[in-house]
Design a protein around this motif. Structure first.
Motif, PDB file in Angstrom:
ATOM      1  N   ASP A 122       7.068   2.253   4.607  1.00 22.20           N
ATOM      2  CA  ASP A 122       6.206   1.088   3.752  1.00 22.20           C
ATOM      3  C   ASP A 122       6.118  -0.304   4.275  1.00 22.20           C
ATOM      4  O   ASP A 122       5.259  -0.902   4.314  1.00 22.20           O
ATOM      5  CB  ASP A 122       6.960   1.093   2.245  1.00 22.20           C
ATOM      6  CG  ASP A 122       6.667   2.245   1.535  1.00 22.20           C
ATOM      7  OD1 ASP A 122       5.631   2.860   1.778  1.00 22.20           O
ATOM      8  OD2 ASP A 122       7.153   2.274   0.221  1.00 22.20           O
ATOM      9  N   LYS A 177       2.757  -2.103   5.887  1.00 23.20           N
ATOM     10  CA  LYS A 177       2.467  -3.277   5.751  1.00 23.20           C
ATOM     11  C   LYS A 177       2.010  -4.216   6.711  1.00 23.20           C
ATOM     12  O   LYS A 177       1.328  -5.098   7.034  1.00 23.20           O
ATOM     13  CB  LYS A 177       3.746  -3.870   4.696  1.00 23.20           C
ATOM     14  CG  LYS A 177       3.179  -5.469   4.053  1.00 23.20           C
ATOM     15  CD  LYS A 177       4.319  -5.945   3.337  1.00 23.20           C
ATOM     16  CE  LYS A 177       4.677  -5.077   2.038  1.00 23.20           C
ATOM     17  NZ  LYS A 177       5.821  -5.750   1.237  1.00 23.20           N
ATOM     18  N   LYS A 179      14.406   0.153   2.715  1.00 23.83           N
ATOM     19  CA  LYS A 179      13.498  -1.154   2.619  1.00 23.83           C
ATOM     20  C   LYS A 179      14.790  -2.237   3.261  1.00 23.83           C
ATOM     21  O   LYS A 179      15.888  -2.261   3.149  1.00 23.83           O
ATOM     22  CB  LYS A 179      13.067  -1.818   1.441  1.00 23.83           C
ATOM     23  CG  LYS A 179      12.513  -3.097   1.658  1.00 23.83           C
ATOM     24  CD  LYS A 179      12.093  -3.451   0.708  1.00 23.83           C
ATOM     25  CE  LYS A 179      10.824  -2.744   0.009  1.00 23.83           C
ATOM     26  NZ  LYS A 179      10.115  -3.586  -1.224  1.00 23.83           N
TER      27      LYS A 179
END
Length: 336
Positions: free
Chosen positions: A239, A243, A170
């Motif tokens: 991820d 999103k 991330k």
């Protein structure tokens, strides 16, 4: 005259921020933009496909120096779903050096694709798109009083383009934006974002970039942008990408339309030149030439090794023969 200028600014703001109806696909899609916005059909449009074997190295292009990016003030930043993208307002304390004029920041926004699609960027390098693209928009504050005024003048705007690919971890910097998307799911919703280090949205190396003159990539497509497309990419996690692809809607209410594939197709380069601030290996040799060069170097090294082996073998034989001759001669002397 002042009234006319204000009217132009209002028309520009309405067009860019969604007041006039345009889409990326369908009857109001990008292939029909020029019908309502004539400049969208002009010959210096953006984005483009950057072919690295055709770029021109310019040693005079300096590294960009962003100022105020690390701490853009103390006031919250405004995050907006305008129906076409997610946009973050930026304060004028952020500006760029290394360009012909002083360009102050106005806003940043993103472009992306849809789920399970590898494409989402507007610019391409050697016909390869990435998952998403970030644009940081600045205007020439030395010459113009506002973004809307500068947007209608040659090189009135300077936009930084950061290509985004999917990585394993991330990205905390992008999370400052993505973590608030659920608060602006529908068109014309706003929320506040605490100030953060915007510099971390950029790739770590700013000295390697491509430069060309182009346009806004949305209507009214003014050809007023000095583009800087960084060759190094930023990374976000899968991820985070999902999103971005699954949270926002391009409509105000039900029935809702998911906001995806908000990128414009590459436009013809025509007679424009693309400059690079660095020398690329691929701009010197094609892939086939690089492969042939590698094979040639490998073959040359092998030949050198074989030559060294045979030379060493010959030297050893000669030295062995010399030793035998010495022994034989010594034996003759002893017998005498």
């Amino acid at each position: 005259m002042m009234f006319f200028q204000i009217l132009l600014e209002v028309i520009w703001i309405l067009a860019v921020f969604g007041g006039q109806h345009w889409t990326y696909e369908g009857p109001h899609g990008q292939h029909h933009w020029s019908a309502s916005y004539p400049e969208c059909g002009s010959n210096a449009q953006s984005p483009i496909n950057i072919q690295t074997d055709s770029v021109i190295f310019d040693p005079e292009l300096p590294p960009l120096q962003p100022h105020g990016y690390e701490q853009p003030g103390t006031k919250p930043l405004e995050l907006h779903n305008n129906g076409h993208t997610v946009q973050l307002s930026l304060p004028p304390t952020m500006y760029l050096e290394g360009l012909p004029q002083k360009y102050v920041a106005a806003q940043l926004h993103l472009h992306w694709g849809q789920k399970r699609s590898p494409r989402g960027s507007e610019h391409q390098i050697n016909s390869q798109a990435t998952a998403a693209e970030l644009h940081i928009v600045h205007y020439d504050s030395d010459s113009y009083n506002s973004l809307s005024e500068a947007a209608q003048r040659p090189q009135g705007l300077a936009v930084l383009s950061i290509l985004i690919e999917v990585g394993e971890t991330k990205n905390p910097a992008y999370e400052h934006i993505l973590s608030h998307l659920h608060e602006i799911r529908y068109k014309d919703q706003y929320t506040s974002v605490p100030p953060f280090n915007v510099r971390e949205l950029l790739p770590p190396v700013l000295a390697h970039y491509f430069r060309y003159n182009g346009s806004l990539t949305t209507p009214p497509c003014y050809q007023s942008v000095l583009w800087t497309v960084f060759s190094r990419r930023a990374q976000i996690s899968m991820d985070q990408l999902e999103k971005l692809q699954e949270t926002l809607f391009s409509t105000e209410k039900e029935p809702s339309t998911l906001l995806v594939q908000n990128y414009r197709a590459p436009q013809p380069l025509n007679q424009r030149m693309v400059f690079a601030s660095f020398i690329q290996a691929e701009s010197l040799y094609t892939t086939g030439e690089m492969l042939s060069l590698g094979v040639g170097i490998l073959a040359g090294c092998l030949c050198l090794l074989l030559a060294a082996y045979f030379i060493a073998r010959k030297i050893r034989k000669k030295m062995s023969g010399n030793r035998k001759s010495v022994v034989f001669t010594s034996a003759q002397v002893t017998e005498a």
